[in-house]
Design an enzyme around this catalytic site. Sequence first.
Site, PDB file in Angstrom:
ATOM      1  N   GLY A 209      36.352  55.594  24.950  1.00 36.02           N
ATOM      2  CA  GLY A 209      35.378  54.517  24.771  1.00 36.02           C
ATOM      3  C   GLY A 209      34.685  54.681  23.442  1.00 36.02           C
ATOM      4  O   GLY A 209      34.728  55.764  22.846  1.00 36.02           O
TER       5      GLY A 209
ATOM      6  N   CYS B  62      39.406  61.641  25.822  1.00 34.35           N
ATOM      7  CA  CYS B  62      38.462  61.402  24.733  1.00 34.35           C
ATOM      8  C   CYS B  62      37.039  61.239  25.284  1.00 34.35           C
ATOM      9  O   CYS B  62      36.478  62.173  25.817  1.00 34.35           O
ATOM     10  CB  CYS B  62      38.928  60.195  23.935  1.00 34.35           C
ATOM     11  SG  CYS B  62      38.200  60.143  22.304  1.00 34.35           S
ATOM     12  N   TYR B  63      36.450  60.051  25.211  1.00 31.42           N
ATOM     13  CA  TYR B  63      35.104  59.873  25.765  1.00 31.42           C
ATOM     14  C   TYR B  63      35.066  60.295  27.236  1.00 31.42           C
ATOM     15  O   TYR B  63      34.091  60.903  27.689  1.00 31.42           O
ATOM     16  CB  TYR B  63      34.683  58.403  25.623  1.00 31.42           C
ATOM     17  CG  TYR B  63      33.297  58.110  26.143  1.00 31.42           C
ATOM     18  CD1 TYR B  63      32.169  58.501  25.428  1.00 31.42           C
ATOM     19  CD2 TYR B  63      33.111  57.456  27.357  1.00 31.42           C
ATOM     20  CE1 TYR B  63      30.891  58.243  25.911  1.00 31.42           C
ATOM     21  CE2 TYR B  63      31.837  57.198  27.850  1.00 31.42           C
ATOM     22  CZ  TYR B  63      30.731  57.588  27.129  1.00 31.42           C
ATOM     23  OH  TYR B  63      29.470  57.335  27.607  1.00 31.42           O
TER      24      TYR B  63
ATOM     25  N   HIS C 140      44.676  61.047  22.538  1.00 28.85           N
ATOM     26  CA  HIS C 140      45.095  59.912  23.378  1.00 28.85           C
ATOM     27  C   HIS C 140      46.577  60.022  23.766  1.00 28.85           C
ATOM     28  O   HIS C 140      47.442  59.684  22.969  1.00 28.85           O
ATOM     29  CB  HIS C 140      44.868  58.601  22.621  1.00 28.85           C
ATOM     30  CG  HIS C 140      43.424  58.268  22.492  1.00 28.85           C
ATOM     31  ND1 HIS C 140      42.746  57.533  23.429  1.00 28.85           N
ATOM     32  CD2 HIS C 140      42.506  58.614  21.562  1.00 28.85           C
ATOM     33  CE1 HIS C 140      41.481  57.423  23.077  1.00 28.85           C
ATOM     34  NE2 HIS C 140      41.308  58.071  21.944  1.00 28.85           N
TER      35      HIS C 140
ATOM     36  N   GLU D 198      48.178  58.174  25.712  1.00 31.12           N
ATOM     37  CA  GLU D 198      48.753  56.866  26.056  1.00 31.12           C
ATOM     38  C   GLU D 198      49.366  56.143  24.862  1.00 31.12           C
ATOM     39  O   GLU D 198      50.138  55.204  25.050  1.00 31.12           O
ATOM     40  CB  GLU D 198      47.682  55.977  26.707  1.00 31.12           C
ATOM     41  CG  GLU D 198      46.530  55.525  25.815  1.00 31.12           C
ATOM     42  CD  GLU D 198      45.396  56.551  25.696  1.00 31.12           C
ATOM     43  OE1 GLU D 198      45.643  57.753  25.908  1.00 31.12           O
ATOM     44  OE2 GLU D 198      44.271  56.149  25.335  1.00 31.12           O
TER      45      GLU D 198
ATOM     46  N   SER E 217      57.594  26.141  36.042  1.00 31.29           N
ATOM     47  CA  SER E 217      57.783  25.668  34.667  1.00 31.29           C
ATOM     48  C   SER E 217      59.135  26.113  34.122  1.00 31.29           C
ATOM     49  O   SER E 217      59.581  25.630  33.093  1.00 31.29           O
ATOM     50  CB  SER E 217      56.676  26.228  33.778  1.00 31.29           C
ATOM     51  OG  SER E 217      56.851  27.622  33.626  1.00 31.29           O
ATOM     52  N   GLY E 218      59.762  27.074  34.803  1.00 28.72           N
ATOM     53  CA  GLY E 218      61.000  27.631  34.273  1.00 28.72           C
ATOM     54  C   GLY E 218      60.741  28.902  33.484  1.00 28.72           C
ATOM     55  O   GLY E 218      61.652  29.620  33.121  1.00 28.72           O
ATOM     56  N   GLY E 219      59.465  29.210  33.218  1.00 29.25           N
ATOM     57  CA  GLY E 219      59.118  30.467  32.552  1.00 29.25           C
ATOM     58  C   GLY E 219      59.238  31.613  33.540  1.00 29.25           C
ATOM     59  O   GLY E 219      59.333  31.395  34.755  1.00 29.25           O
ATOM     60  N   VAL E 220      59.208  32.850  33.024  1.00 26.49           N
ATOM     61  CA  VAL E 220      59.484  33.993  33.892  1.00 26.49           C
ATOM     62  C   VAL E 220      58.408  34.172  34.962  1.00 26.49           C
ATOM     63  O   VAL E 220      58.720  34.477  36.120  1.00 26.49           O
ATOM     64  CB  VAL E 220      59.724  35.287  33.063  1.00 26.49           C
ATOM     65  CG1 VAL E 220      58.524  35.663  32.221  1.00 26.49           C
ATOM     66  CG2 VAL E 220      60.118  36.442  33.952  1.00 26.49           C
ATOM     67  N   ASP E 221      57.143  33.917  34.637  1.00 25.55           N
ATOM     68  CA  ASP E 221      56.082  34.187  35.612  1.00 25.55           C
ATOM     69  C   ASP E 221      56.174  33.247  36.814  1.00 25.55           C
ATOM     70  O   ASP E 221      56.147  33.690  37.967  1.00 25.55           O
ATOM     71  CB  ASP E 221      54.694  34.060  34.970  1.00 25.55           C
ATOM     72  CG  ASP E 221      54.547  34.952  33.756  1.00 25.55           C
ATOM     73  OD1 ASP E 221      55.343  35.898  33.629  1.00 25.55           O
ATOM     74  OD2 ASP E 221      53.660  34.691  32.934  1.00 25.55           O
ATOM     75  N   SER E 222      56.272  31.947  36.541  1.00 23.43           N
ATOM     76  CA  SER E 222      56.314  31.029  37.684  1.00 23.43           C
ATOM     77  C   SER E 222      57.638  31.180  38.430  1.00 23.43           C
ATOM     78  O   SER E 222      57.692  31.010  39.654  1.00 23.43           O
ATOM     79  CB  SER E 222      56.073  29.575  37.252  1.00 23.43           C
ATOM     80  OG  SER E 222      57.117  29.085  36.463  1.00 23.43           O
ATOM     81  N   SER E 223      58.708  31.529  37.720  1.00 25.12           N
ATOM     82  CA  SER E 223      59.999  31.690  38.390  1.00 25.12           C
ATOM     83  C   SER E 223      59.993  32.880  39.346  1.00 25.12           C
ATOM     84  O   SER E 223      60.487  32.787  40.477  1.00 25.12           O
ATOM     85  CB  SER E 223      61.124  31.897  37.367  1.00 25.12           C
ATOM     86  OG  SER E 223      61.171  30.800  36.502  1.00 25.12           O
TER      87      SER E 223
ATOM     88  N   LYS F 153      53.621  42.197  32.162  1.00 22.50           N
ATOM     89  CA  LYS F 153      54.758  41.324  31.864  1.00 22.50           C
ATOM     90  C   LYS F 153      56.108  42.036  32.003  1.00 22.50           C
ATOM     91  O   LYS F 153      57.059  41.495  32.560  1.00 22.50           O
ATOM     92  CB  LYS F 153      54.605  40.796  30.437  1.00 22.50           C
ATOM     93  CG  LYS F 153      55.567  39.689  30.088  1.00 22.50           C
ATOM     94  CD  LYS F 153      54.984  38.381  30.524  1.00 22.50           C
ATOM     95  CE  LYS F 153      55.765  37.186  30.075  1.00 22.50           C
ATOM     96  NZ  LYS F 153      55.062  35.955  30.472  1.00 22.50           N
TER      97      LYS F 153
END
Length: 517
Positions: A54, A81-82, A172, A174, A226-232, A372
């Site tokens: 942080g 770290c913090y 860090h 990550e 919509s045909g996008g990956v999320d809605s599919s 994603k």
Amino acid sequence: MQGGIGILNFGSQYTQLIARRVREAHVYCELFPWDAAPAEVLASHPQGFILSGGPFSVYASDAPHLPAYVLEQNVPILGICYGMQLLARQLGGRVTPAARREYGPAEVELIGPPNPLFGDLHPPASRLEVWMSHGDRIEALPPGFEVLARSANSPVAAMGDLARGLYGLQFHPEVAHTDRGAEILRHFAIHVCGCTPHWTPAAFIQQSVAAIREQVGAERVVCGLSGGVDSSVTATLIHRAVGEQLACVFVNTGMLRQDEPEQVVHTFREQLGMRLLPVDATEEFLTALQGVTDPERKRHIVGERFIRVFEREAARLGEVRFLAQGTLYPDVIESRGPERQAAARIKTHHNVGGLPQDMQFELVEPLRYLFKDEVRAVGEALGLPEEIVWRQPFPGPGLAVRILGEVTWERLETLRAADGILLEELRGAGLLRAGTQQAFAVLLPVRSVGVMGDGRTYQHVVAIRAVTTEDFMTADWARLDHDLLARISNRIVNEVPGVNRVVYDITSKPPATIEWE
Ligand code: XMP
């Protein structure tokens, strides 16, 4: 989801990365603001905690503190770290401002006893290149702790109380610049906390299908596809859970790319056997956009109109209780933080899934804990076709914001043809997944002089935009091969009527945005 790691966010810009790394180790984790209600954090029964970095000094009067319930759980804790400084201070150590602030790469030497956090990194690898970013440092260890690593500027670059499973890292793990950082986080989750690495797409699908069945019961669900990956992926999971109780509405706004409406209908209705209601609202959208050239107005009109059409079609389905949305984890995290409100509005994003809450539906959001890349992995495990799983992002307002100036049917057809050629060439060159994360054509509102055959032409200009990016917040223009660009330009000018010039956009984001409007 139960078990896994609870990550408390103290404001580091890297906190999402910690969650990504833990999930990559197939361990479930959730991210919370440091001051989240204890009951909310403990609801998933974390087997260990990670305290993020942080921007504060532990001595600042208004600095976030370590909530008491965290230590009271008697489960392992890793402070980064913090987070490490908080842990040290809380447990009776001493933190002071470092003589020299340390930012960027540093080398740490692993010392002290063998321990499960570093595991087999120590020995044989006794030195690691790491990424540091801190002003304070640990001057005296809390009782029970030992030094596990040091650097030239940080005598305590890592510390641990092995008996209690409490660890701190000044660096860090990550970030990609830290050698073997992902391994350290995996060791913490699996060897220190004892988590089972069972967070896999298959396990997610199984749990998610059960949860959807429980939530939805015998009721009906509508999903905007919509045909996008999320809605599919959302629709496919719900279909797997409740089958015919799900109906998907696919609104063809007329602002879609070449062959897209046909592909969506083919995939979801023919291949996957879902109840799909395609609605061709092209005329309605074109009429609403007539004479409009202002980018924000276009966005607004498409967004509004989309909601109207969706509402109308959903109403035709009769009694439907649930609305499915492809909300992802980053949206959930961001909508909690103050960043979202504070950020300047650059453009109004319209999400095809982002329907207003006052639609009287209850929400089903099976992806709200996924990143994603996890959605893509789930899409693959569900057997969705590659074109959908790896589809590049496409803005809600679609081609309306890629036609600068007025949107007409003729201009849409010109852009679709040019864009189709670009995508075909990039796909052929194998660049649609790795070479560029987003690529599209833009139709400019100018004409330029050219010569074709023996005659003068005065025709449209198409711009090609292709970018490389990790998160779409910043982007660079893709250094596409010149021969490939030449072929794309040649084909567009020869095959698309009314276009006599192609230009390539060589602007990064910032200062430009990815889309032109
Ligand atoms: P910009 O142009 O702001 O775009 O650099 C960043 C990313 O967001 C996409 N984008 C949208 N996505 N609705 C969406 O769902 C929208 O209204 C919208 N506008 C831009 C853009 O394609 C890029 O991937």
